[in-house]
Design a protein around this motif. Structure first.
Motif, PDB file in Angstrom:
ATOM      1  N   LYS A   5      11.259  24.400   1.386  1.00  0.00           N
ATOM      2  CA  LYS A   5      11.437  23.303   0.627  1.00  0.00           C
ATOM      3  C   LYS A   5      10.187  23.305  -0.344  1.00  0.00           C
ATOM      4  O   LYS A   5      10.241  22.868  -1.505  1.00  0.00           O
ATOM      5  N   ILE A   6       8.878  23.675   0.076  1.00  0.00           N
ATOM      6  CA  ILE A   6       7.733  23.371  -0.664  1.00  0.00           C
ATOM      7  C   ILE A   6       7.918  24.400  -1.765  1.00  0.00           C
ATOM      8  O   ILE A   6       7.339  24.304  -2.846  1.00  0.00           O
ATOM      9  N   ILE A   7       8.162  25.815  -1.203  1.00  0.00           N
ATOM     10  CA  ILE A   7       8.715  26.884  -2.304  1.00  0.00           C
ATOM     11  C   ILE A   7       9.531  26.361  -3.342  1.00  0.00           C
ATOM     12  O   ILE A   7       9.393  26.641  -4.558  1.00  0.00           O
ATOM     13  N   ALA A   8      10.625  26.316  -3.036  1.00  0.00           N
ATOM     14  CA  ALA A   8      11.417  25.462  -3.944  1.00  0.00           C
ATOM     15  C   ALA A   8      11.111  24.408  -4.822  1.00  0.00           C
ATOM     16  O   ALA A   8      11.563  24.638  -6.172  1.00  0.00           O
ATOM     17  N   THR A   9      10.433  23.543  -4.467  1.00  0.00           N
ATOM     18  CA  THR A   9       9.719  22.408  -5.334  1.00  0.00           C
ATOM     19  C   THR A   9       8.694  23.037  -6.097  1.00  0.00           C
ATOM     20  O   THR A   9       8.873  22.714  -7.350  1.00  0.00           O
ATOM     21  N   CYS A  11       8.825  25.988  -7.446  1.00  0.00           N
ATOM     22  CA  CYS A  11       9.600  26.991  -8.411  1.00  0.00           C
ATOM     23  C   CYS A  11      10.020  25.891  -9.309  1.00  0.00           C
ATOM     24  O   CYS A  11      10.130  26.669 -10.479  1.00  0.00           O
ATOM     25  N   THR A  12      10.505  24.894  -9.055  1.00  0.00           N
ATOM     26  CA  THR A  12      11.148  24.075  -9.986  1.00  0.00           C
ATOM     27  C   THR A  12      10.226  23.523 -10.951  1.00  0.00           C
ATOM     28  O   THR A  12      10.435  23.242 -11.976  1.00  0.00           O
ATOM     29  N   PHE A  13       9.198  23.156 -10.214  1.00  0.00           N
ATOM     30  CA  PHE A  13       7.805  22.612 -11.044  1.00  0.00           C
ATOM     31  C   PHE A  13       7.599  23.534 -12.350  1.00  0.00           C
ATOM     32  O   PHE A  13       7.124  23.395 -13.318  1.00  0.00           O
ATOM     33  N   VAL A  14       7.272  24.840 -11.686  1.00  0.00           N
ATOM     34  CA  VAL A  14       6.778  25.935 -12.613  1.00  0.00           C
ATOM     35  C   VAL A  14       8.137  26.136 -13.684  1.00  0.00           C
ATOM     36  O   VAL A  14       7.563  26.253 -14.872  1.00  0.00           O
ATOM     37  N   ALA A  15       9.247  26.056 -13.382  1.00  0.00           N
ATOM     38  CA  ALA A  15      10.267  26.310 -14.383  1.00  0.00           C
ATOM     39  C   ALA A  15      10.490  25.254 -15.399  1.00  0.00           C
ATOM     40  O   ALA A  15      10.417  25.561 -16.607  1.00  0.00           O
ATOM     41  N   ALA A  16       9.999  24.144 -14.866  1.00  0.00           N
ATOM     42  CA  ALA A  16      10.038  22.962 -15.687  1.00  0.00           C
ATOM     43  C   ALA A  16       8.672  22.913 -16.706  1.00  0.00           C
ATOM     44  O   ALA A  16       9.053  22.757 -18.138  1.00  0.00           O
TER      45      ALA A  16
END
Length: 143
Positions: A5-9, A11-16
């Motif tokens: 969950k931390i990694i997914a969050t 990754c989402t933040f970096v993509a944004a």
């Protein structure tokens, strides 16, 4: 499970962040701003030049996808030439009057250049009744 969950969050933040950076950089990639349409010249000379045209909504994105760009132009329905020249620190070197247009060949703070009649030119302005086309270094093809 918590680590995923931390990694997914993350990754989402970096993509944004990447998307925001790209959106901020898109307009900066165009040589001219405020045009109604844009043309990009690809190749190394006017002899082998390929032309890609895009409307103002997709021009910045189109420019990002191109390689070997050797110039670009923008069209305007109207343009204050003196104000435009001031904005690019431009100076008219010579002009040509044709039956349907007046062409100004200039030096300006722009990235591309060619030699025309022994002068280094990096801004071409073509004024017609139908509108104005500006290009760096010059308008390739018909205008």
């Amino acid at each position: 499970m918590r680590l995923k969950k931390i990694i997914a969050t993350l990754c989402t933040f970096v993509a944004a962040l990447i998307i925001v950076a790209c959106l901020a950089a898109l307009p900066e990639r165009l040589v001219f701003s405020g045009g109604e349409s844009y043309t990009f010249y690809l190749g190394d000379t006017s002899k082998n030049c390929r032309v890609i045209t895009a409307n103002s909504q997709v021009a910045a994105l189109t420019r990002l996808t191109l390689t070997d760009v050797c110039g670009e132009s923008a069209t305007f329905s109207a343009l204050d030439i003196d104000e435009f020249l001031n904005g690019v620190n431009g100076e008219i070197i010579f002009s040509e009057e044709l039956s349907d247009s007046v062409n100004y060949y200039c030096k300006a703070d722009l990235p591309y250049s060619v030699t025309v009649y022994g002068e280094e030119i990096n801004l071409h302005i073509c004024v017609k009744k139908s509108g104005v086309t500006v290009a760096s270094p010059i308008i390739f093809g018909g205008y």
